[in-house]
Design a protein around this motif. Structure first.
Motif, PDB file in Angstrom:
ATOM      1  N   SER A  67     -41.325   5.407   4.725  1.00  0.00           N
ATOM      2  CA  SER A  67     -42.771   5.555   4.810  1.00  0.00           C
ATOM      3  C   SER A  67     -43.260   6.676   3.904  1.00  0.00           C
ATOM      4  CB  SER A  67     -43.201   5.772   6.270  1.00  0.00           C
ATOM      5  OG  SER A  67     -44.587   5.581   6.410  1.00  0.00           O
ATOM      6  N   SER A  68     -44.333   7.325   4.302  1.00  0.00           N
ATOM      7  CA  SER A  68     -45.172   8.159   3.442  1.00  0.00           C
ATOM      8  C   SER A  68     -44.424   9.311   2.769  1.00  0.00           C
ATOM      9  CB  SER A  68     -46.332   8.722   4.279  1.00  0.00           C
ATOM     10  OG  SER A  68     -47.169   9.531   3.496  1.00  0.00           O
ATOM     11  N   LEU A  69     -44.617   9.423   1.453  1.00  0.00           N
ATOM     12  CA  LEU A  69     -44.139  10.551   0.657  1.00  0.00           C
ATOM     13  C   LEU A  69     -45.270  11.024  -0.255  1.00  0.00           C
ATOM     14  CD1 LEU A  69     -40.578   9.301  -0.385  1.00  0.00           C
ATOM     15  CD2 LEU A  69     -41.059  11.280   1.059  1.00  0.00           C
ATOM     16  N   SER A  70     -45.083  12.192  -0.843  1.00  0.00           N
ATOM     17  CA  SER A  70     -46.116  12.761  -1.703  1.00  0.00           C
ATOM     18  C   SER A  70     -46.089  12.129  -3.092  1.00  0.00           C
ATOM     19  CB  SER A  70     -45.917  14.271  -1.828  1.00  0.00           C
ATOM     20  OG  SER A  70     -44.923  14.553  -2.801  1.00  0.00           O
ATOM     21  N   GLU A  71     -47.090  12.499  -3.889  1.00  0.00           N
ATOM     22  CA  GLU A  71     -47.168  12.002  -5.259  1.00  0.00           C
ATOM     23  C   GLU A  71     -46.078  12.594  -6.143  1.00  0.00           C
ATOM     24  OE1 GLU A  71     -50.252  15.412  -5.060  1.00  0.00           O
ATOM     25  OE2 GLU A  71     -49.278  13.984  -3.720  1.00  0.00           O
ATOM     26  N   HIS A  72     -45.357  13.589  -5.636  1.00  0.00           N
ATOM     27  CA  HIS A  72     -44.305  14.245  -6.421  1.00  0.00           C
ATOM     28  C   HIS A  72     -42.936  13.594  -6.230  1.00  0.00           C
ATOM     29  CE1 HIS A  72     -47.403  17.285  -6.662  1.00  0.00           C
ATOM     30  NE2 HIS A  72     -47.344  17.483  -5.360  1.00  0.00           N
ATOM     31  N   ALA A  73     -42.864  12.477  -5.505  1.00  0.00           N
ATOM     32  CA  ALA A  73     -41.575  11.950  -5.052  1.00  0.00           C
ATOM     33  C   ALA A  73     -41.114  10.708  -5.795  1.00  0.00           C
ATOM     34  CB  ALA A  73     -41.654  11.660  -3.552  1.00  0.00           C
ATOM     35  N   ALA A  74     -41.634  10.447  -6.994  1.00  0.00           N
ATOM     36  CA  ALA A  74     -41.300   9.205  -7.689  1.00  0.00           C
ATOM     37  C   ALA A  74     -39.799   9.068  -7.934  1.00  0.00           C
ATOM     38  CB  ALA A  74     -42.069   9.126  -9.012  1.00  0.00           C
ATOM     39  N   ALA A  75     -39.168  10.130  -8.436  1.00  0.00           N
ATOM     40  CA  ALA A  75     -37.728  10.055  -8.725  1.00  0.00           C
ATOM     41  C   ALA A  75     -36.925   9.875  -7.428  1.00  0.00           C
ATOM     42  CB  ALA A  75     -37.274  11.305  -9.469  1.00  0.00           C
ATOM     43  N   TYR A  76     -37.367  10.524  -6.374  1.00  0.00           N
ATOM     44  CA  TYR A  76     -36.714  10.410  -5.061  1.00  0.00           C
ATOM     45  C   TYR A  76     -36.794   8.970  -4.554  1.00  0.00           C
ATOM     46  CZ  TYR A  76     -36.008  11.596  -0.048  1.00  0.00           C
ATOM     47  OH  TYR A  76     -35.566  11.686   1.244  1.00  0.00           O
ATOM     48  N   GLN A  77     -37.957   8.349  -4.696  1.00  0.00           N
ATOM     49  CA  GLN A  77     -38.096   6.960  -4.271  1.00  0.00           C
ATOM     50  C   GLN A  77     -37.155   6.059  -5.060  1.00  0.00           C
ATOM     51  OE1 GLN A  77     -42.684   6.813  -2.667  1.00  0.00           O
ATOM     52  NE2 GLN A  77     -42.343   6.364  -4.808  1.00  0.00           N
ATOM     53  N   ASP A  78     -36.981   6.340  -6.342  1.00  0.00           N
ATOM     54  CA  ASP A  78     -36.048   5.549  -7.153  1.00  0.00           C
ATOM     55  C   ASP A  78     -34.618   5.720  -6.662  1.00  0.00           C
ATOM     56  OD1 ASP A  78     -38.148   4.662  -8.715  1.00  0.00           O
ATOM     57  OD2 ASP A  78     -37.806   6.123 -10.323  1.00  0.00           O
ATOM     58  N   GLU A  79     -34.257   6.940  -6.268  1.00  0.00           N
ATOM     59  CA  GLU A  79     -32.905   7.177  -5.737  1.00  0.00           C
ATOM     60  C   GLU A  79     -32.679   6.366  -4.457  1.00  0.00           C
ATOM     61  OE1 GLU A  79     -31.516  11.284  -5.380  1.00  0.00           O
ATOM     62  OE2 GLU A  79     -33.193  11.883  -6.639  1.00  0.00           O
ATOM     63  N   ILE A  80     -33.683   6.359  -3.588  1.00  0.00           N
ATOM     64  CA  ILE A  80     -33.565   5.610  -2.336  1.00  0.00           C
ATOM     65  C   ILE A  80     -33.432   4.121  -2.627  1.00  0.00           C
ATOM     66  CG2 ILE A  80     -34.792   4.976  -0.218  1.00  0.00           C
ATOM     67  CD1 ILE A  80     -36.089   7.813  -0.371  1.00  0.00           C
ATOM     68  N   ALA A  81     -34.261   3.618  -3.560  1.00  0.00           N
ATOM     69  CA  ALA A  81     -34.187   2.197  -3.912  1.00  0.00           C
ATOM     70  C   ALA A  81     -32.823   1.846  -4.485  1.00  0.00           C
ATOM     71  CB  ALA A  81     -35.291   1.859  -4.918  1.00  0.00           C
ATOM     72  N   ASP A  82     -32.259   2.722  -5.324  1.00  0.00           N
ATOM     73  CA  ASP A  82     -30.929   2.468  -5.887  1.00  0.00           C
ATOM     74  C   ASP A  82     -29.878   2.417  -4.786  1.00  0.00           C
ATOM     75  OD1 ASP A  82     -31.997   2.387  -8.425  1.00  0.00           O
ATOM     76  OD2 ASP A  82     -31.407   4.439  -8.951  1.00  0.00           O
ATOM     77  N   TRP A  83     -29.968   3.360  -3.829  1.00  0.00           N
ATOM     78  CA  TRP A  83     -28.992   3.376  -2.732  1.00  0.00           C
ATOM     79  C   TRP A  83     -29.115   2.110  -1.879  1.00  0.00           C
ATOM     80  CZ3 TRP A  83     -29.178   3.373   2.625  1.00  0.00           C
ATOM     81  CH2 TRP A  83     -27.979   3.685   3.274  1.00  0.00           C
ATOM     82  N   LEU A  84     -30.328   1.709  -1.595  1.00  0.00           N
ATOM     83  CA  LEU A  84     -30.529   0.487  -0.816  1.00  0.00           C
ATOM     84  C   LEU A  84     -29.995  -0.725  -1.570  1.00  0.00           C
ATOM     85  CD1 LEU A  84     -34.118   1.228   0.498  1.00  0.00           C
ATOM     86  CD2 LEU A  84     -32.093   0.874   1.943  1.00  0.00           C
ATOM     87  N   GLY A  85     -30.184  -0.735  -2.890  1.00  0.00           N
ATOM     88  CA  GLY A  85     -29.645  -1.834  -3.676  1.00  0.00           C
ATOM     89  C   GLY A  85     -28.133  -1.913  -3.618  1.00  0.00           C
ATOM     90  N   ALA A  86     -27.486  -0.758  -3.478  1.00  0.00           N
ATOM     91  CA  ALA A  86     -26.025  -0.720  -3.402  1.00  0.00           C
ATOM     92  C   ALA A  86     -25.507  -0.977  -1.993  1.00  0.00           C
ATOM     93  CB  ALA A  86     -25.518   0.635  -3.898  1.00  0.00           C
ATOM     94  N   HIS A  87     -26.411  -1.047  -1.002  1.00  0.00           N
ATOM     95  CA  HIS A  87     -26.010  -1.267   0.390  1.00  0.00           C
ATOM     96  C   HIS A  87     -26.833  -2.410   0.983  1.00  0.00           C
ATOM     97  CE1 HIS A  87     -24.504   2.794  -0.384  1.00  0.00           C
ATOM     98  NE2 HIS A  87     -23.655   2.587   0.601  1.00  0.00           N
ATOM     99  N   PRO A  88     -26.545  -3.637   0.571  1.00  0.00           N
ATOM    100  CA  PRO A  88     -27.335  -4.784   1.031  1.00  0.00           C
ATOM    101  C   PRO A  88     -27.229  -5.039   2.527  1.00  0.00           C
ATOM    102  CG  PRO A  88     -25.386  -5.512  -0.169  1.00  0.00           C
ATOM    103  CD  PRO A  88     -25.474  -4.031  -0.368  1.00  0.00           C
ATOM    104  N   GLU A  89     -26.228  -4.444   3.174  1.00  0.00           N
ATOM    105  CA  GLU A  89     -26.081  -4.634   4.621  1.00  0.00           C
ATOM    106  C   GLU A  89     -27.088  -3.813   5.422  1.00  0.00           C
ATOM    107  OE1 GLU A  89     -23.798  -0.883   3.727  1.00  0.00           O
ATOM    108  OE2 GLU A  89     -24.176  -2.808   2.723  1.00  0.00           O
TER     109      GLU A  89
END
Length: 336
Positions: free
Chosen positions: A153-175
């Motif tokens: 959920s909610s993050l600040s406008e400064h968190a773009a790179a962090y959101q990308d890290e989370i998306a990458d981790w989720l992509g590597a863990h499809p379960e």
């Protein structure tokens, strides 16, 4: 750090302390209808009395969701960021009191913790927000400690790179299954920066106005809004519409879910959307069907608005089940 056993759900998002200031409804503090909806107005330069204030530690979408999930019997953790100050210490202590695992609460020695101010005017509220520029970092649980679900959920406008890290981790863990409840700044950013998150989501929950902003669809055409949200990736979509209920799609049918009957007029609406989204997620995590999850969600939302703050009204599992047992026969999701 890795939990002793996997969390049922890892909630990810900013945490804040809210100070709620109850305004006095008089000639100096009024609301009026503008062309784009209601406005709150106060006389400039005046010294305005107020009725009272309350402070709520560990607020915010993801924190509210974590607390809701623990009260519904799940093992929940919160990945978030605080400063090394009294506010951050109180937030961490409050999360632990609620049974939320704080292993992934990152403390920043040179930063202040987020503190928002909620102007209450009757049951409505206007929130003054400031998100600090934390050096966000994703601390991934080990493979053996990965949560069954992530609630993002909610993050600040400064968190773009962090959101990308989370998306990458989720992509590597499809379960790991994902619920996405975008916050205000994530909604404003549109689909583009979060396309990988939308595509990876099993469930996306937002309100009707947010769905219009995200998709560019027609506010009057809920079917189109649901279809547009599906088009960006999620398997299931829910659009909440305040007292008019909620609309949901699993890709096969469109359902309308009424609100749970209010025992009294709302006291304050802070956290109603969080309660709905988190309770829907908790029901799915506990193995409930899609239709039953839709029945669970409005119960907690109804009870939250009977209290001040986003967490005081969150129900334990036994009480939520008791409310469901007392629901009228019409309290069911129906095709529309």
């Amino acid at each position: 750090m890795t939990p002793t056993r996997p969390w049922d759900v890892l909630c990810v998002g900013d945490v804040v302390t809210d100070t709620a200031i109850e305004l006095i409804q008089d000639a100096n503090t009024i609301t009026y209808e503008g062309a784009d909806g209601p406005w709150l107005a106060m006389r400039s330069g005046a010294k305005l009395p107020f009725a009272g204030h309350q402070t709520f530690d560990a607020a915010g979408n993801a924190s509210n969701a974590a607390v809701a999930c623990t009260r519904l019997g799940l093992r929940a953790a919160l990945a978030t960021d605080v400063g090394k100050d009294d506010t951050g210490r109180r937030i961490t202590e409050r999360l632990r009191e609620h049974g939320v695992d704080t292993d992934l609460v990152h403390v920043h020695p040179e930063q202040q913790t987020n503190h928002h101010f909620v102007l209450r005017h009757g049951a409505e509220r206007t929130i003054l927000v400031r998100h600090h520029d934390f050096a966000y970092r994703w601390t991934a649980p080990s493979a053996s400690g990965a949560p069954r679900w992530v609630y993002f959920s909610s993050l600040s406008e400064h968190a773009a790179a962090y959101q990308d890290e989370i998306a990458d981790w989720l992509g590597a863990h499809p379960e790991v299954r994902l619920v996405f409840q975008p916050g205000t700044l994530q909604v404003r950013s549109g689909v583009g920066p979060l396309r990988a998150v939308y595509r990876r989501s099993e469930v996306v929950v937002m309100n009707r106005e947010e769905a219009v902003t995200v998709t560019g669809g027609d506010h009057a055409d809920v079917h189109d809004l649901l279809a547009r949200l599906h088009a960006v990736g999620p398997a299931k979509v829910v659009i909440t519409d305040g007292p008019d209920g909620a609309y949901a799609s699993d890709g096969d049918e469109h359902l309308w879910m009424p609100t749970y009957p209010d025992p009294a007029p709302p006291v304050e609406r802070t956290g109603a959307g969080d309660a709905f989204a988190a309770t829907l997620a908790a029901a799915l995590i506990r193995g409930e069907s899609w239709r039953d999850a839709l029945r669970w969600a409005p119960v907690n939302s109804m009870n939250v608005v009977q209290h001040v703050g986003g967490q005081a009204g969150l129900l334990p599992l036994a009480e939520l089940e008791a409310r469901l047992a007392r629901a009228p026969d019409s309290y069911e999701p129906v095709p529309f």
